[in-house]
Design a protein around this motif. Structure first.
Motif, PDB file in Angstrom:
ATOM      1  N   GLU A 137       6.510   1.095  -4.405  1.00  0.00           N
ATOM      2  CA  GLU A 137       7.375   0.321  -3.516  1.00  0.00           C
ATOM      3  C   GLU A 137       8.170  -0.706  -4.306  1.00  0.00           C
ATOM      4  O   GLU A 137       9.364  -0.905  -4.063  1.00  0.00           O
ATOM      5  CB  GLU A 137       6.540  -0.364  -2.432  1.00  0.00           C
ATOM      6  N   PRO A 151      -5.142  -4.186  13.487  1.00  0.00           N
ATOM      7  CA  PRO A 151      -4.533  -4.593  12.228  1.00  0.00           C
ATOM      8  C   PRO A 151      -3.010  -4.536  12.307  1.00  0.00           C
ATOM      9  O   PRO A 151      -2.447  -3.618  12.900  1.00  0.00           O
ATOM     10  CB  PRO A 151      -5.084  -3.581  11.216  1.00  0.00           C
ATOM     11  N   VAL A 209       0.319   2.306  -4.710  1.00  0.00           N
ATOM     12  CA  VAL A 209       1.336   2.369  -3.654  1.00  0.00           C
ATOM     13  C   VAL A 209       2.325   1.208  -3.812  1.00  0.00           C
ATOM     14  O   VAL A 209       3.545   1.393  -3.727  1.00  0.00           O
ATOM     15  CB  VAL A 209       0.667   2.339  -2.261  1.00  0.00           C
ATOM     16  N   GLU A 210       1.801   0.027  -4.093  1.00  0.00           N
ATOM     17  CA  GLU A 210       2.665  -1.150  -4.273  1.00  0.00           C
ATOM     18  C   GLU A 210       3.636  -0.962  -5.434  1.00  0.00           C
ATOM     19  O   GLU A 210       4.787  -1.396  -5.367  1.00  0.00           O
ATOM     20  CB  GLU A 210       1.801  -2.400  -4.522  1.00  0.00           C
ATOM     21  N   ARG A 234      -5.186   4.360   6.159  1.00  0.00           N
ATOM     22  CA  ARG A 234      -4.427   3.283   6.780  1.00  0.00           C
ATOM     23  C   ARG A 234      -3.327   2.795   5.843  1.00  0.00           C
ATOM     24  O   ARG A 234      -2.195   2.576   6.246  1.00  0.00           O
ATOM     25  CB  ARG A 234      -5.369   2.130   7.141  1.00  0.00           C
ATOM     26  N   LEU A 235      -3.694   2.676   4.581  1.00  0.00           N
ATOM     27  CA  LEU A 235      -2.761   2.260   3.537  1.00  0.00           C
ATOM     28  C   LEU A 235      -1.570   3.219   3.455  1.00  0.00           C
ATOM     29  O   LEU A 235      -0.434   2.823   3.241  1.00  0.00           O
ATOM     30  CB  LEU A 235      -3.535   2.311   2.213  1.00  0.00           C
ATOM     31  N   ARG A 289       0.913  -3.183   7.262  1.00  0.00           N
ATOM     32  CA  ARG A 289       0.602  -3.612   5.904  1.00  0.00           C
ATOM     33  C   ARG A 289       1.834  -4.281   5.292  1.00  0.00           C
ATOM     34  O   ARG A 289       2.966  -3.837   5.478  1.00  0.00           O
ATOM     35  CB  ARG A 289       0.228  -2.377   5.079  1.00  0.00           C
ATOM     36  N   ALA A 314       5.090  -4.415  -0.829  1.00  0.00           N
ATOM     37  CA  ALA A 314       5.406  -5.158  -2.035  1.00  0.00           C
ATOM     38  C   ALA A 314       6.923  -5.335  -2.081  1.00  0.00           C
ATOM     39  O   ALA A 314       7.653  -4.368  -1.940  1.00  0.00           O
ATOM     40  CB  ALA A 314       4.924  -4.394  -3.262  1.00  0.00           C
ATOM     41  N   GLN A 338      -9.633  -7.028  16.101  1.00  0.00           N
ATOM     42  CA  GLN A 338      -8.213  -7.291  15.874  1.00  0.00           C
ATOM     43  C   GLN A 338      -7.527  -5.974  15.547  1.00  0.00           C
ATOM     44  O   GLN A 338      -7.986  -5.247  14.677  1.00  0.00           O
ATOM     45  CB  GLN A 338      -8.043  -8.232  14.674  1.00  0.00           C
ATOM     46  N   PHE A 398      -7.825   0.427  15.835  1.00  0.00           N
ATOM     47  CA  PHE A 398      -8.341  -0.578  14.901  1.00  0.00           C
ATOM     48  C   PHE A 398      -8.498  -0.008  13.491  1.00  0.00           C
ATOM     49  O   PHE A 398      -8.780  -0.746  12.554  1.00  0.00           O
ATOM     50  CB  PHE A 398      -9.690  -1.117  15.384  1.00  0.00           C
ATOM     51  N   GLY A 399      -8.385   1.300  13.348  1.00  0.00           N
ATOM     52  CA  GLY A 399      -8.482   1.918  12.031  1.00  0.00           C
ATOM     53  C   GLY A 399      -9.893   1.958  11.464  1.00  0.00           C
ATOM     54  O   GLY A 399     -10.085   2.176  10.273  1.00  0.00           O
TER      55      GLY A 399
END
Ligand SMILES: [Zn+2]
Lengths: 223, 360
Positions: free
Chosen positions: B247, A216, B243-244, B181-182, A219, A222, A214, B43-44
């Motif tokens: 944000e 991805p 990170v969240e 990726r994050l 993301r 928040a 898959q 796909f990372g």
């Protein structure tokens, strides 16, 4: 002409077939196991060659089943065939693995003029193909190979272990309910096609399914 | 065959590199690698089925090229060696089947090799003209890649290798990929984070060092359950939470600082535990291996801490640190020279082969 045939689309099998030998068979072996190809295939081929007194230089061509079949097992036969062909410098051909069962059906007394060959595709699905058969001819592939649920397969007599798994959905022939593609029939089919001046495809595997990977998505942020 | 300098062909397919290498004794003749890395970018991370499909198509061409580069023929080869594990099961299968077919077709002996020990095997390889390579005494190996994170003790590369510690979840390279990726930095994560980290402040954020609490560490006399082990999954979660939080507050994420702080957390805990394991196990020479050995901060901090602890650090050339066939051939040649018999052709690939099994 001496052909080394290999198929690992379901069980692991190999055969030496020749148009010079009685019944065409110089040697063969097959396992019942569908999950230990990497262990058993090379020793089986080695033993078969030794027992038949055949060396690489005696072989005229190598034929490998290109599936469809569970990926890891399928690749073990193709990797083996490609390497042998490279070392021995022999031509390499591919044969659709379900053809093996189709030829076996054609040579039996229970053959129908139109039929399905099906093998286990796991995940509750089958690999299948439809063939027609005329008196004295090789079976003719008319549709497939495909992968899908047994209930979606056309309603004509069905042969092979995939039919045996789903007797309610398929018109399974009990004589063939456990039959798997065998390199012996695949080699004989290849030999017959080559003798008739036909051509054979290369050893590209017929995976029929994507790799399941898959991509991805982005993301979730928040808030 | 020359028993002192056997000609060995090695095949590697445990992850996403199809490698074929040829050595004569301890001399490297060729090292050919075909990578499916590009196919995994979207796909990372490495997708096993995609890697396996790529191995099948790359194997014979890589083999052909490696023989040509070494200028040898298959008839001249004394033995074939292949990675039998640990690694991705479907990927291992392709190399193992090809190697067995080579053995059947040529009649040459076949060695089923442990991938991790093979990473150490490159330590014996010498460029042309140099003296024959010998591994140092009291040797340890720190292997860091996308597939593994381990510290080994090597008393004898042919018959006595021990795992001192390893990751209990993600490999370090995997953690780099997930964090990259994050942070939207792409794949592979290692080089991207390494580059960006140079412009960030590693001290701006403090991320956790996994398995460093006293209950896991214990003492030298009474070691805890994970004294030399690592864990990176908690670190990845901590980065995500950080990170969240930026944000959620509507603030821009200080990507360079996060990258630098993450890298510092990984490299700090890897090197401190590795050096601790060396000191407490009499290891005086450490070999660095695996793809993450290319990481500038890991090399720097390992060098500093080894030198402070009186440990000699060896870092092989990068193309021998990443997965390759030459390392498999090098270990195969060591086994032959030590008089250890071949594995035959009936062995099964073992995706979780322990390091104590140097060859099957
Ligand atoms: Zn590796």
């Amino acid at each position: 002409m001496l052909i080394l045939a290999i198929d690992t689309s379901a069980v692991a099998s190999a055969a030496l077939v020749s148009d010079d030998a009685m019944e065409g068979v110089v040697g063969n072996f097959s396992t019942e196991d569908t999950r230990s190809h990497a262990e058993v295939l090379a020793p089986g081929i080695n033993r078969m060659l030794a027992e038949a007194g055949v060396t690489g230089s005696d072989i005229d061509a190598i034929v490998t089943g290109v599936g469809p079949g569970p990926f890891t097992g399928l690749r073990s036969g193709i990797a083996t065939a490609r390497t042998l062909a490279f070392v021995w410098q022999k031509p390499l051909y591919g044969m659709m693995s379900l053809d093996a069962v189709a030829l076996e059906v054609a040579e039996s007394t229970v053959a129908a003029p139109e039929f399905i060959v099906a093998t286990d595709a796991r995940r509750k699905e089958v690999y299948w193909a439809r063939y027609t058969l005329e008196e004295g001819q090789l079976p003719q592939l008319v549709d497939g190979p495909h992968v899908g649920f047994a209930v979606d397969v056309p309603g004509v007599p069905a042969y092979g272990a995939g039919a045996g798994l789903y007797p309610d959905a398929l018109q399974a022939n009990p004589d063939f309910s456990f039959e798997q593609p065998d390199a012996l029939y695949l080699g004989q089919f290849a030999l017959a096609r080559l003798a008739a001046g036909g051509e054979l495809p290369d050893s590209t595997p017929l995976y029929l399914r994507e790799s399941d990977a898959q991509v991805p998505g982005p993301r979730k942020r928040a808030l | 065959m020359n028993a002192n300098e056997p000609l060995v062909l090695g095949i590697e397919s445990s992850c996403d590199e199809t490698g074929v290498g040829i050595v004569r004794g301890t001399s490297l003749l060729s090292n050919t690698v075909s990578s499916s890395m590009e196919e995994h970018v979207r796909f990372g991370g490495v997708i096993p089925e995609i890697a396996s499909r790529a191995h099948l198509d790359a194997l014979v061409p890589t083999l052909q090229q490696s023989l040509a580069e070494a200028g040898v023929t298959l008839e001249e080869v004394d033995a074939v060696a292949v990675t039998a594990g640990p690694g991705l099961a479907g990927a291992l299968m392709v190399g193992v089947c090809a190697a067995k077919a080579l053995a059947v077709a040529t009649g040459k002996p076949l060695y089923a090799i442990n991938h991790l020990v093979a990473h150490v095997g490159v330590g014996v390889l010498q460029a042309d003209g140099e003296r024959a390579g010998v591994l140092p005494q009291n040797l340890g190996a720190l292997l860091v890649s996308g597939g593994h994170t381990e510290i080994l003790r090597i008393k004898s590369i042919t018959d006595d290798v021990e795992m001192l510690g390893s990751t209990i979840d993600d490999a370090a390279g995997e953690a780099y990929d997930k964090v990259a990726r994050l942070l939207g930095l792409g794949y592979p994560g290692g080089p991207a984070i390494d580059r960006l980290a140079r412009t960030g402040n590693a001290k701006a954020i403090r991320f956790p060092r996994g398995l460093t609490q006293p209950k896991y560490m214990g003492t030298a006399e009474e070691p805890g359950p994970h004294r030399y082990d690592w864990s990176f999954s908690g670190l990845k979660t901590a980065v995500a939470r950080c990170v969240e939080q930026f944000e959620a507050r509507g603030e821009p994420v200080p990507v360079a600082d996060v990258a630098a702080a993450f890298q510092e957390a990984v490299v700090d805990v890897i090197t401190s535990k590795a050096v601790l394991a060396c000191r407490e196990n009499g290891i005086t020479s450490l070999l660095l291996g695996g793809g993450v050995a290319a990481n500038s901060r890991l090399r720097q901090l390992t060098r500093e801490r080894c030198s402070a602890a009186g440990i000699t650090l060896h870092v092989p050339p990068m193309d021998l640190c990443t997965d390759n066939g030459a390392m498999v051939a090098a270990l195969g040649a060591q086994l032959m020279m030590a008089g250890i018999g071949p594995s035959g052709i009936a062995f099964a690939p073992d995706s979780s082969m322990p390091v104590t099994t140097i060859s099957a």
